[in-house]
Design an enzyme around this catalytic site. Structure first.
Site, mmCIF file in Angstrom:
data_model
loop_
_atom_site.group_PDB
_atom_site.id
_atom_site.type_symbol
_atom_site.label_atom_id
_atom_site.label_comp_id
_atom_site.label_asym_id
_atom_site.label_seq_id
_atom_site.Cartn_x
_atom_site.Cartn_y
_atom_site.Cartn_z
ATOM 1 N N HIS A 262 17.333 -3.978 -12.424
ATOM 2 C CA HIS A 262 16.028 -3.707 -12.288
ATOM 3 C C HIS A 262 15.712 -2.488 -12.544
ATOM 4 O O HIS A 262 16.152 -1.803 -11.454
ATOM 5 C CB HIS A 262 15.234 -4.793 -11.204
ATOM 6 C CG HIS A 262 13.918 -4.747 -11.459
ATOM 7 N ND1 HIS A 262 12.995 -5.335 -12.170
ATOM 8 C CD2 HIS A 262 12.878 -3.735 -10.839
ATOM 9 C CE1 HIS A 262 11.929 -5.103 -12.028
ATOM 10 N NE2 HIS A 262 11.573 -4.246 -11.065
ATOM 11 N N HIS A 299 8.515 -5.429 -2.452
ATOM 12 C CA HIS A 299 8.287 -4.045 -2.245
ATOM 13 C C HIS A 299 7.153 -3.726 -1.574
ATOM 14 O O HIS A 299 6.096 -4.302 -1.692
ATOM 15 C CB HIS A 299 8.556 -3.403 -3.694
ATOM 16 C CG HIS A 299 7.628 -3.560 -4.784
ATOM 17 N ND1 HIS A 299 7.850 -4.641 -5.518
ATOM 18 C CD2 HIS A 299 6.680 -3.065 -5.280
ATOM 19 C CE1 HIS A 299 7.057 -4.840 -6.650
ATOM 20 N NE2 HIS A 299 6.198 -3.893 -6.461
ATOM 21 N N HIS A 335 4.545 -6.913 -1.438
ATOM 22 C CA HIS A 335 4.052 -7.857 -2.537
ATOM 23 C C HIS A 335 5.238 -8.144 -3.405
ATOM 24 O O HIS A 335 6.388 -7.416 -3.233
ATOM 25 C CB HIS A 335 2.832 -7.438 -3.465
ATOM 26 C CG HIS A 335 3.139 -6.066 -4.170
ATOM 27 N ND1 HIS A 335 3.043 -4.883 -4.037
ATOM 28 C CD2 HIS A 335 3.590 -6.070 -5.598
ATOM 29 C CE1 HIS A 335 3.388 -4.070 -4.694
ATOM 30 N NE2 HIS A 335 3.725 -4.918 -5.776
HETATM 31 FE FE LIG Z 1 4.578 -3.870 -7.437
#
Ligand SMILES: [Fe+2]
Length: 384
Positions: A262, A299, A335
């Site tokens: 990612h 994160h 979130h």
């Molecule tokens: Fe984000």
């Protein structure tokens, strides 16, 4: 930006440049940061200072909601019914001292002209087409275009007839540029930049109106709207050159940067202003490590608020999001993907999502009216 020239200009700056009748064109230097930033020199048929009347229209700064408990927010902008010209249709939704963010359903052409005297504007075209007429010339726009209009530029928006243009807009209080880290010491976009100068469009045609009559220019600055009535057409430029002008970049020209695992949000960065960045999430191949998790990790963006405007496609990490949705994930709390979305992303090859992200380094506040289009259950959609 880089050097451009349109129309007729004299060979040497600050020298006589005459019309066929022998009178002088009026030279205007338009520069940022005093005389130290990017600038252009324009040649007008009439003095740009020739104003017949000025009037104060009134305050425009939005009122923000009172502080509530800190939570993730979700606004459904397709519920906004307000329509009108590109200025009157603006619905402010979020903002702070660095920028104001909102959407607009532009259903009719502006009769007056407009300029923002506080900072650059970014207009992202969700759908619709038309043109932006400016003192530097005309840009046509279509879906996916980011149109950047420099501070002080007189312009008006003309949507194509019988079609509404839906936009996400940013009124900044600074200059909006390509990221500094994408450019070399001469300002040229580097090989690792996800776009290059060929993808940036300046005005396509320069229409010059040598016309007397009453023309209104609405100026937004210092928290107020002001009306200036000129006695000549404000788009009276015979020619210009320099580095300051409106330009457009289409989100489809953003070349996504992908990896084995990612990639973090900065790979999506497209523009930056003072205390904010704009990122483009575009269709792309997913990570190719055999065990990669393409969905983002949870994160905590502890130093920035993260706003996403969903344009189209199925956004990989979210449920309950529609086209035109705005989510705000504020600093201070973490979130990440909705329940099931992490697992569902494993083994997927690509995403067709299209979204614009605006990260601000100071907290964003919700405008009072935005509560009318809020999905209040959004904060609790992670509860399994
Ligand atoms: Fe984000």
């Amino acid at each position: 930006m880089y050097y451009r020239q349109m129309g007729k200009i004299p060979h040497k700056r600050h020298t006589t440049f005459r019309k066929p009748d022998g009178t002088l064109f009026r030279e205007q230097v338009m520069g940022t940061k005093g005389f130290s930033g990017t600038q252009s020199i324009l040649y007008h048929h009439y003095m740009p200072t020739e104003v017949a009347r000025t009037e104060l229209i009134g305050k425009y700064l939005p009122e923000y909601e009172d502080q509530e408990s800190l939570k993730h927010r979700h606004l459904l902008t397709d519920r906004i019914e307000k329509k009108g010209d590109a200025l009157k249709a603006r619905e402010y939704l979020l903002g702070n001292d660095d920028l104001l963010i909102g959407t607009a359903n532009i259903s009719e052409p502006m009769k007056s002209f407009y300029r923002n005297g506080d900072g650059d504007e970014m207009i992202y075209i969700h759908y619709g087409s038309g043109k932006v007429e400016t003192m530097f010339g005309t840009l046509t726009y279509g879906p996916g275009d980011y149109v950047i209009i420099p501070i002080g530029t007189i312009y008006r928006v003309i949507p194509d007839e019988h079609k509404t243009t839906k936009v996400l807009f940013v009124e900044s209080f600074s200059q909006i540029t390509t990221p500094r880290r994408y450019r070399n010491e001469y300002g040229q976009l580097l090989e690792h930049s996800p776009f290059c100068e060929r993808d940036i469009r300046g005005p396509e045609t320069l229409e010059t109106y040598d016309q007397k009559g009453e023309f209104e220019v609405i100026t937004k600055t210092r928290g107020y709207l002001h009306s200036h009535i000129l006695n000549h057409h404000p788009l009276d430029v015979e020619g210009w050159d320099g580095y300051l002008y409106p330009w457009a970049f289409n989100i489809e020209d953003f070349e996504p940067i992908t990896g084995r695992v990612h990639q973090p949000p900065p790979v999506h960065q497209t523009f930056e202003g003072h205390n904010f960045v704009v990122c483009s999430f575009v269709p792309r191949l997913y990570d190719y490590h055999p065990e990669a998790i393409p969905a983002p990790y949870y994160h905590s963006n502890v130093n920035s608020d993260e706003l996403l405007y969903y344009v189209e496609g199925n956004f990989m990490s979210r449920k309950g999001i529609k086209e035109g949705s705005i989510t705000l994930h504020p600093s201070g709390i973490p979130h990440g993907p909705h329940p099931g979305k992490t697992e569902a992303s494993i083994g997927k090859k690509e995403t067709l999502e299209l979204a614009v992200m605006i990260d601000t380094f100071k907290p964003l506040k919700l405008v009072k009216q935005a509560k009318a289009i809020e999905d209040e259950k959004y904060m609790y959609t992670w509860v399994e």
